[in-house]
Design an enzyme around this catalytic site. Structure first.
Site, PDB file in Angstrom:
ATOM      1  N   CYS A  27      25.139 -10.028   0.854  1.00  0.00           N
ATOM      2  CA  CYS A  27      25.667  -9.925   2.216  1.00  0.00           C
ATOM      3  C   CYS A  27      26.954 -10.737   2.339  1.00  0.00           C
ATOM      4  CB  CYS A  27      24.654 -10.475   3.209  1.00  0.00           C
ATOM      5  SG  CYS A  27      24.287 -12.192   2.888  1.00  0.00           S
ATOM      6  N   CYS A  30      26.814 -14.428   1.424  1.00  0.00           N
ATOM      7  CA  CYS A  30      26.919 -14.795   0.003  1.00  0.00           C
ATOM      8  C   CYS A  30      28.381 -14.882  -0.417  1.00  0.00           C
ATOM      9  CB  CYS A  30      26.211 -13.776  -0.873  1.00  0.00           C
ATOM     10  SG  CYS A  30      24.539 -13.430  -0.361  1.00  0.00           S
ATOM     11  N   ASP A 429       6.717   5.497  -7.898  1.00  0.00           N
ATOM     12  CA  ASP A 429       6.316   4.248  -8.528  1.00  0.00           C
ATOM     13  C   ASP A 429       5.465   3.526  -7.490  1.00  0.00           C
ATOM     14  OD1 ASP A 429       6.284   2.112 -10.350  1.00  0.00           O
ATOM     15  OD2 ASP A 429       7.875   1.127  -9.230  1.00  0.00           O
ATOM     16  N   ASP A 606      11.957   1.862 -14.239  1.00  0.00           N
ATOM     17  CA  ASP A 606      12.087   3.223 -13.715  1.00  0.00           C
ATOM     18  C   ASP A 606      13.471   3.798 -13.999  1.00  0.00           C
ATOM     19  OD1 ASP A 606       9.519   3.344 -12.483  1.00  0.00           O
ATOM     20  OD2 ASP A 606      10.278   2.012 -10.924  1.00  0.00           O
TER      21      ASP A 606
END
Lengths: 707, 59
Positions: A27, A30, A429, A606
């Site tokens: 964001c 940061c 998943d 994945d």
């Protein structure tokens, strides 16, 4: 608003630049934190964040080492890995050249178009000649500059006696320019600079978008490999350690792994006990406790205490490099899937040129004279300009993506909607996708004082369970108690002194199959159990998918028991304990059976499956690599956007087909008229614009489709 | 007709200025970080000038 310029000079020793990948940036806070706080560290002059590629460029004193910079970032709360200078620099340069050519073509197109409209409206004599000369002056350099990507590619192809898409384009552009120039010099009636420049502009726009997409895919694979440790401390026969870069490691070496270090290769632990964060490989959020004899993989992070490991597989053989390779290959196999728009436009361009050539030849034979024949041929070129055809797909996709964005689903790639519309089976998943992916504690049994103590302890630890507990308590508005002498023992827990009382958050004494911690205050023990709850709207989402005739099932890398439980609760089939390769194989089996699978998943494990699926969606909490591999990302705690995406995609394809039908109908009507010489270039230009507007208006009907 | 002698150069100059601005923006790296730009607008420039770390958005 502009962040500090990196290149300012303080008159000291020459500064060094270093780049780090910082996946944890999420964001604006940061960005601000890194750019403000880092320069306060001694020796760091400036820091500049690139949020898109999740990188930080640091300008620093040469005396400050790589480790010190990583440490400084870690103290701000960001894990960071140093990266090499960009090896894909040539590709970035190519992209920039395309963008520049596009800018120049856009400038040329606007100005030449303006002059052409006045000519079409009936400018005569000197004015017309002046405008033709002006058009020529603008168009010639623009075509020379913007056409370079096409000319050079066509030249390369011809040199090796092959042909590609760029050959007819180059011939068309050069012919139109040459004829226009001749017309201008002889004071003729028509020049067609605008057609040539416009053609270049639209083609360049397509190329630039394509280059951008490819760069993003590469960035995903780069992000994945960036998680691997860059070097390791190899223990020599004399017991001394030395740092060896990851690509120089060899199987059989003995390596010392410090706490907090990312593993640089696969191996087996010889000595020591620790907990490792394996989430990037397994998708499992809880840390794994490992001891002598355990297999550990590159990319895992050692969380608690140092251990020694014997390397088994290094560099390109590691499990994570294998995943990156699978993703790359799967991505390539998908990009060869010929999309509707591609097929149409690929078939269309040669048809346009063939028709124009046919018109010219036909009128010559009919004895119309070469000038009139050429004019008719060029009218055919203009009226068949594939604008309506070109807009049919992208406008519908842009409107549909906007509608989905309002519901929290980001579609990354226009073609994703085409593929989403075709899916007929969905694989989910479990951890982080059907569930929230964060352990949520049951804190009903705690009184106020206990909650305050628990928060005081949990806040000090970076363990996932502590983070989950702290988050839950902060949501309840609990104030943390002051705890002194905080101490964290990896694999055991945190402890400290609350006034005179010893307090601790520890691993429970009794082994349970659920995640739990014991809160100790003096002699009192309370055990908190953690759950990873299902997203609230999973049943509704599955029901909506069933309405669209899509069967759902679970494909998880998690253990059998928890997957079974969820599958029973939702009444759908499930496969558990699937490795990344198993997942990939399951998807390929489905595709070979002629099905169009949709993969929804979040873990790095994945990644290959997401890339190999016909269409894929990842939650916003997924790892960077998975988000990059997926076609769409959904944000928030709801799963519903997944089902909505499929429904909107289907409606989008209906609109796209209508648009195509209209564009083809328009051409079927206009082309014969132009061929028989009934259309002037002005009428051709107006008809072409109107057909584009109709297509855009039709696409706007999708705006409310996600409601 | 006389109007054109002014208007056409003006139109070309304005278009050219736009093109130059685009080249300048590309060279100065404004297209390097499109996502970051969307976030940077949210950073409050005035807080945290004295470096105490208070009042700053936490990640």
């Amino acid at each position: 608003m502009n962040a500090p310029d990196l290149s300012f000079d303080r008159g000291e020793a020459p500064l060094k630049g270093m780049r780090f990948t910082v996946p944890g940036m999420r964001c604006a806070g940061c960005i601000a934190k890194i750019e403000r706080e880092l320069p306060k560290v001694d020796g760091i002059v400036a820091a500049r964040v690139n949020f898109s590629s999740k990188r930080v460029a640091i300008e620093h004193d040469p005396a400050v080492g790589e480790d010190a910079l990583t440490e400084a970032l870690l103290r701000l709360g960001f894990e960071a890995q140093p990266i090499e200078e960009n090896p894909l620099g040539t590709e970035a340069a190519e992209r920039k050249q395309l963008t520049r050519a596009l800018g120049v073509a856009g400038f040329g197109m606007m100005n030449v178009m303006l002059l052409s409209v006045s000519i079409w409206s009936g400018a005569q004599g000197f004015t017309r000649e002046l405008f033709h000369w002006l058009s020529a002056l603008i168009a010639m350099p623009v075509i020379a500059y913007s056409g370079r990507p096409f000319f050079s590619s066509a030249w390369m192809a011809l040199k090796y006696r092959r042909t590609n898409m760029d050959v007819p384009i180059s011939i068309g552009v050069i012919l139109a320019t040459a004829l226009s120039l001749y017309e201008t010099i002889t004071g003729g009636e028509h020049a067609y600079f605008e057609s040539a420049v416009m053609l270049l502009f639209f083609l360049l726009a397509g190329r630039a978008l394509d280059a951008e997409m490819r760069t993003r895919t590469r960035a995903g694979i780069g992000a994945l490999l960036g998680r691997m440790g860059k070097s390791a401390s190899v223990i020599g026969p004399d017991g001394a350690t030395r740092r060896v870069p990851a690509n120089a490691l060899e199987p059989g070496m003995l390596v010392l792994v410090a706490a907090g270090e990312a593993l640089a290769a696969d191996g087996e632990i010889e000595e020591g006990r620790s907990t490792i964060d394996n989430s990037m490989l397994t998708g499992e959020s809880a840390p794994e406790s490992v001891g002598a004899g355990a297999q550990v993989h590159a990319g895992a992070i050692n969380q608690s205490s140092p251990f020694r490991m014997r390397l088994t597989r290094t560099a390109d053989d590691t499990a994570i490099a294998e995943i990156a390779r699978l993703m790359d290959e799967a991505g390539q196999s998908r990009s060869t899937y010929v999309r509707i728009a591609d097929r149409a436009s690929r078939a269309y361009a040669p048809v346009v040129h063939a028709l124009a050539a046919l018109a010219f030849a036909g009128w010559m034979i009919a004895g119309a004279g070469w000038h009139q024949s050429l004019v008719i041929a060029i009218a055919v070129l203009i009226i068949t300009c594939p604008c309506a055809m070109g807009l049919a797909v992208p406008t519908a996709q842009v409107v549909a993506s906007g509608a989905l964005l309002k519901r929290g689903l980001l579609v990354k790639d226009g073609s994703a909607l085409e593929r989403l519309a075709e899916v007929d089976v969905a694989l989910f998943d479990k951890t982080g996708t059907l569930t929230l992916g964060e352990p949520r504690p049951d804190i009903g049994a705690l009184n106020t004082a206990e909650r305050q103590v628990a928060l005081g302890l949990a806040q000090s630890s970076r363990h996932p369970l502590s983070k989950g507990l702290a988050k839950r308590l902060l949501e309840e508005g609990v104030q943390p108690a002051a705890i002194d002498n905080l101490e964290e023992v990896g694999g055991e827990g945190v402890s400290g002194m609350w006034g005179e009382v010893r307090v601790a958050l520890e691993r429970p004494q009794v082994e349970t199959d659920r995640l739990a911690v014991t809160l100790k205050i003096g002699e009192e023990h309370t055990t908190l159990s953690f759950d990873d709850p299902l997203r609230a709207d999973v049943p509704c989402t599955l029901a909506l998918l069933r309405d669209e005739n899509i069967e759902a099932s679970i494909l998880s890398g998690d253990r059998n028991a928890p997957v079974e439980a969820v599958a029973r609760q939702l009444d759908i089939p499930a496969i558990a304990e699937a490795s990344p390769q198993d997942k990939l194989a399951a998807l390929e089996a489905l595709r070979e059976a002629g099905r169009f699978p949709l993969m929804v998943g979040d873990g790095l494990n994945d990644g290959p499956a997401l890339a190999a699926a016909h269409a894929s969606i990842a939650p916003g909490t997924a790892s960077d690599a998975s988000q990059q591999a997926a076609d769409a990302v959904f944000i928030g705690e709801k799963l519903m956007p997944v089902a909505l995406a499929v429904r909107v995609a289907k409606r989008t394809m209906v609109i796209v087909r209508q648009n195509f039908a209209f564009a083809i109908g328009y051409n079927a009507l206009a082309v014969p008229l132009a061929l028989f010489g009934y259309v002037t270039p002005l009428v051709a230009a107006i008809a072409m614009s109107l057909s584009s507007l109709v297509v855009v208006a039709n696409s706007l009907r999708l705006a409310g489709s996600a409601r | 007709m006389t109007g054109l002698t002014f208007l056409i150069p003006i139109a070309l100059l304005m278009g050219g200025a736009g093109l130059l601005a685009f080249f300048w923006a590309m060279r100065s790296g404004q297209y390097e970080d499109m996502d970051g730009a969307a976030h940077r607008i949210l950073i409050d420039e005035d807080t945290d000038r004295d470096g105490d770390g208070e009042g700053e958005a936490k990640s």
